[in-house]
Scaffold this motif. Structure first.
Motif, PDB file in Angstrom:
ATOM      1  N   UNK A 405      57.347  11.645 -65.621  1.00  0.00           N
ATOM      2  CA  UNK A 405      56.848  12.912 -64.735  1.00  0.00           C
ATOM      3  C   UNK A 405      55.749  13.563 -65.111  1.00  0.00           C
ATOM      4  N   UNK A 406      55.520  13.615 -66.577  1.00  0.00           N
ATOM      5  CA  UNK A 406      54.184  14.069 -66.898  1.00  0.00           C
ATOM      6  C   UNK A 406      52.973  13.432 -66.546  1.00  0.00           C
ATOM      7  N   UNK A 407      53.130  12.135 -66.406  1.00  0.00           N
ATOM      8  CA  UNK A 407      51.951  11.287 -65.802  1.00  0.00           C
ATOM      9  C   UNK A 407      51.694  11.492 -64.206  1.00  0.00           C
ATOM     10  N   UNK A 408      52.925  11.844 -63.465  1.00  0.00           N
ATOM     11  CA  UNK A 408      52.776  12.201 -62.003  1.00  0.00           C
ATOM     12  C   UNK A 408      52.106  13.528 -62.038  1.00  0.00           C
ATOM     13  N   UNK A 409      52.462  14.559 -63.202  1.00  0.00           N
ATOM     14  CA  UNK A 409      51.985  15.846 -62.771  1.00  0.00           C
ATOM     15  C   UNK A 409      50.432  15.813 -63.141  1.00  0.00           C
ATOM     16  N   UNK A 410      50.034  14.907 -64.122  1.00  0.00           N
ATOM     17  CA  UNK A 410      48.559  14.867 -64.349  1.00  0.00           C
ATOM     18  C   UNK A 410      47.734  14.305 -63.184  1.00  0.00           C
ATOM     19  N   UNK A 411      48.573  13.485 -62.479  1.00  0.00           N
ATOM     20  CA  UNK A 411      47.962  12.901 -61.391  1.00  0.00           C
ATOM     21  C   UNK A 411      47.997  13.617 -60.090  1.00  0.00           C
ATOM     22  N   UNK A 412      48.893  14.394 -60.038  1.00  0.00           N
ATOM     23  CA  UNK A 412      48.770  15.724 -58.993  1.00  0.00           C
ATOM     24  C   UNK A 412      47.883  16.698 -59.152  1.00  0.00           C
ATOM     25  N   UNK A 413      47.636  17.094 -60.429  1.00  0.00           N
ATOM     26  CA  UNK A 413      46.770  18.029 -60.500  1.00  0.00           C
ATOM     27  C   UNK A 413      45.324  17.631 -60.435  1.00  0.00           C
ATOM     28  N   UNK A 414      44.837  16.246 -60.916  1.00  0.00           N
ATOM     29  CA  UNK A 414      43.682  15.802 -60.795  1.00  0.00           C
ATOM     30  C   UNK A 414      43.569  15.497 -59.151  1.00  0.00           C
ATOM     31  N   UNK A 415      44.464  15.011 -58.553  1.00  0.00           N
ATOM     32  CA  UNK A 415      43.964  14.708 -56.989  1.00  0.00           C
ATOM     33  C   UNK A 415      43.837  16.087 -56.187  1.00  0.00           C
ATOM     34  N   UNK A 416      44.561  17.156 -56.378  1.00  0.00           N
ATOM     35  CA  UNK A 416      44.581  18.508 -55.722  1.00  0.00           C
ATOM     36  C   UNK A 416      43.311  19.066 -55.969  1.00  0.00           C
ATOM     37  N   UNK A 417      42.716  18.807 -57.338  1.00  0.00           N
ATOM     38  CA  UNK A 417      41.286  19.444 -57.668  1.00  0.00           C
ATOM     39  C   UNK A 417      40.302  18.670 -56.833  1.00  0.00           C
ATOM     40  N   UNK A 418      40.491  17.488 -56.748  1.00  0.00           N
ATOM     41  CA  UNK A 418      39.613  16.639 -56.017  1.00  0.00           C
ATOM     42  C   UNK A 418      39.467  17.029 -54.569  1.00  0.00           C
ATOM     43  N   UNK A 419      40.702  16.883 -53.901  1.00  0.00           N
ATOM     44  CA  UNK A 419      40.905  17.349 -52.505  1.00  0.00           C
ATOM     45  C   UNK A 419      40.369  18.728 -52.200  1.00  0.00           C
ATOM     46  N   UNK A 420      40.425  19.825 -53.105  1.00  0.00           N
ATOM     47  CA  UNK A 420      40.026  21.085 -52.891  1.00  0.00           C
ATOM     48  C   UNK A 420      38.415  20.865 -52.856  1.00  0.00           C
ATOM     49  N   UNK A 421      38.160  20.237 -53.719  1.00  0.00           N
ATOM     50  CA  UNK A 421      36.395  20.067 -53.832  1.00  0.00           C
ATOM     51  C   UNK A 421      35.818  19.210 -52.736  1.00  0.00           C
ATOM     52  N   UNK A 422      36.633  18.191 -52.150  1.00  0.00           N
ATOM     53  CA  UNK A 422      36.083  17.415 -51.125  1.00  0.00           C
ATOM     54  C   UNK A 422      36.117  18.311 -49.724  1.00  0.00           C
ATOM     55  N   UNK A 423      37.212  18.940 -49.686  1.00  0.00           N
ATOM     56  CA  UNK A 423      37.284  19.970 -48.351  1.00  0.00           C
ATOM     57  C   UNK A 423      36.292  21.159 -48.463  1.00  0.00           C
ATOM     58  N   UNK A 424      36.151  21.706 -49.652  1.00  0.00           N
ATOM     59  CA  UNK A 424      35.269  22.867 -49.615  1.00  0.00           C
ATOM     60  C   UNK A 424      33.841  22.437 -49.373  1.00  0.00           C
ATOM     61  N   UNK A 425      33.416  21.068 -49.558  1.00  0.00           N
ATOM     62  CA  UNK A 425      32.072  20.866 -49.558  1.00  0.00           C
ATOM     63  C   UNK A 425      31.741  19.461 -48.314  1.00  0.00           C
ATOM     64  N   UNK A 426      32.925  19.509 -47.448  1.00  0.00           N
ATOM     65  CA  UNK A 426      32.795  18.603 -46.592  1.00  0.00           C
ATOM     66  C   UNK A 426      31.861  18.963 -45.468  1.00  0.00           C
ATOM     67  N   UNK A 427      31.682  20.119 -44.889  1.00  0.00           N
ATOM     68  CA  UNK A 427      30.751  20.649 -43.920  1.00  0.00           C
ATOM     69  C   UNK A 427      29.988  21.791 -44.583  1.00  0.00           C
ATOM     70  N   UNK A 428      28.578  21.587 -44.735  1.00  0.00           N
ATOM     71  CA  UNK A 428      27.854  22.372 -45.334  1.00  0.00           C
ATOM     72  C   UNK A 428      26.504  22.469 -44.519  1.00  0.00           C
TER      73      UNK A 428
END
Length: 572
Positions: A405-428
């Protein structure tokens, strides 16, 4: 700042001069103190070093001050940022300076001290300790630095964009759906243990049990306050809490069994989720009920889900239902970031046994392109922990299940950070080339659009008659040199663009992909105008002399108009 060099000669067996602190910068205040000491030394020439301590007796034979070296405040800041720019964020693939993580940078040239704050995207960042250690080491290696003070913080809890988000959720950064579309696969167990794993990493977490007919949360956790409270003035719900995690479930509503039809259930879920005062949360874990019906669609529509975690078991029957859920999330533009295959195996007699077979989790990963798979063992302790009201990751934090579950938590944290960054810079918008840059999240495709083309292809009721389909917005209504004022993300599927006339356009990514594009686009610069003019081409391979179905103007005419606008802007 000045540099000091002290040469010590031994008056014992050898008279070889020794260099001390060579090349190390000292502050002006330190030099003043040393000068007083050195004056006494040169007057007496009898200062013994190590006397009475058992160390070899030595005397200072010469004190030499190297030529002072000056450094400005700007140079000091540049030195620090250069040293920090060598630290790369493994998730974003960019240095921490470019990511904007360095805050409150201060340099004190009188003492040689440097202080700054590392503001990460989440308090649960799995590499925060590594960042802190590397930052200290890199800055301390700068010659003039004598001390480094680093503090680590996280960005405030908030959604990527709060427009249209219910008030109770406007301070929630990421909303994670845990779904399986099939009952009995351990979805609630995964949701609860994932939430407490994230909390153990330092995040502020909440759990919403969306199963009205069979709520599991009241059994799996044991809070002291087992009834939700309502604030009379605001009519809002106060979540209960257990071990620092906020909890909301229909099972805590003290309403008995839920016997109601679908529309009523959707209304209850809406009220529980959106009127609860969640406060500041980094992650809200939503335990989805089985199925792909009204309740699931309601959840996806009323809140901006950041990502989904799919739970399955090894059987083929489980895969069939899980596949439906993955397709549902895909249509609703909710990315699935991980697959959890529960009850995979057990170890006995030095062997690993798979009583339910293999393949369901791998099949989900391969068929739908989800890159992260986590396998959970069959453990009686995991089931017992849920029945006793104490999550396994809390009861046995060093166990095999807790590590998974700790490894799953790390994955969720990393993927959410990536997604927020991708969405924030999707259209500029790139003002130097007067073009809108589009990079669809989850793809490597990047292209440029003419701002006027985007504005003219608005599909809202203000631009197109909803009853007749007639185009209300005329081509000539939009000037060729129009530029967007504000571009902001809207969930994972669109961007909102504010234009100078005050119009807010919703531009879905799918629609932007279908528009005519600019080609031969130069690299954006800080200059206002670039001499090279992008060429406008249609997604449908519109050739010169043919009219694009989107704009009503030939590609050649669009190119000429765009070039004229750039020339006019350059002349002004």
């Amino acid at each position: 700042m000045v540099a000091l060099c002290v040469v010590l000669s031994s008056f014992s067996s050898s008279c070889t001069p020794k260099l001390v602190n060579s090349g190390k910068y000292f502050t002006t205040a330190m030099i003043q103190r040393y000068n007083v000491l050195f004056q006494r030394i040169t007057n007496s020439m009898s200062l013994r070093i190590g006397a009475g301590s058992g160390l070899p007796s030595k005397r200072v034979s010469c004190v030499r001050l190297v030529q002072p070296i000056s450094i400005t405040k700007e140079d000091a800041v540049r030195d620090v940022l250069t040293a920090l720019s060598t630290i790369i964020d493994p998730d974003f693939g960019t240095d921490i300076v470019s990511c904007g993580f360095i805050k409150d940078l201060e340099t004190d040239l009188s003492t040689g001290q440097v202080s700054f704050r590392l503001e990460l995207t989440t308090p649960a960042c799995p590499v925060k300790d590594m960042f802190e250690q590397q930052a200290k080491e890199n800055v301390a290696a700068i010659k003039w630095v004598t001390k480094v003070n680093v503090t680590v913080s996280a960005q405030p809890s908030r959604p990527l964009i709060a427009d249209g988000v219910p008030i109770g959720l406007q301070r929630v950064s990421s909303i994670i759906a845990v779904s399986s579309c099939k009952g009995g696969v351990g979805k609630s167990t995964v949701a609860v243990n994932l939430a407490y794993s994230l909390a153990g990493m330092g995040a502020k977490v909440g759990i919403f049990d969306a199963d009205i007919y069979g709520p599991s949360l009241p059994t799996m956790v044991n809070p002291e306050q087992r009834v939700l409270q309502m604030v009379a003035e605001t009519k809002s719900i106060l979540p209960t809490e257990y071990l620092g995690v906020k909890l909301v479930s229909f099972g805590f509503a003290d309403q008995g069994s839920a016997i109601m039809r679908g529309p009523m259930v959707s209304g209850v879920i809406n009220q529980l989720l959106t009127t609860t005062e969640w406060g500041d949360l980094d992650y809200l874990v939503v335990d989805f009920p089985p199925g792909t019906g009204d309740i699931q669609l309601t959840l996806c529509q009323i809140v901006p889900l950041t990502a989904a975690v799919i739970v399955t078991t090894p059987q083929k029957l489980a895969f069939i239902d899980v596949a439906k859920g993955v397709r549902m999330f895909s249509k609703l533009k909710v990315p699935c970031v991980a697959v959890v295959e529960n009850m995979c195996y057990f170890d006995a007699d030095g062997k690993r046994y798979y009583p339910f077979g293999k393949g369901s989790g791998h099949q989900v990963v391969q068929q739908f392109g989800i890159s992260h798979l986590f396998e959970l063992p069959i453990r009686p302790e995991l089931s017992a922990a849920g029945d006793n009201g104490i999550p396994e990751v809390v009861q046995n934090p060093q166990g095999e299940a807790a590590n998974a579950f700790s490894s799953l938590g790390v994955c969720v944290v990393q993927q959410c950070a990536k997604l927020r960054q991708q969405v924030a810079t999707a259209v500029t918008y790139e003002p130097s080339i007067r073009a809108i840059r589009v990079k669809i999240p989850g793809t490597q495709e990047e292209f440029f659009l003419h701002p006027a083309t985007v504005r003219r292809n608005d599909r809202s009721a203000q631009s197109i008659d909803e009853w007749t389909g007639e185009q209300r917005l005329r081509y000539s209504d939009i000037p060729e040199n129009i530029e967007p004022q504000i571009i902001r993300p809207l969930g994972n599927y669109a961007a909102t663009i504010t234009w100078p006339d005050g119009f807010n356009q919703i531009a879905p990514f799918d629609q932007l992909q279908a528009l005519e594009r600019l080609v031969d686009v130069p690299e954006p610069t800080n200059e206002n105008i670039r001499p090279t003019t992008p060429i406008l081409v249609s997604k449908e391979n519109t050739s010169e002399g043919q009219t694009s179905e989107h704009s009503g103007l030939t590609a050649a005419a669009s190119l000429l108009t765009h070039a004229k606008a750039l020339k006019a802007a350059k002349a002004t």
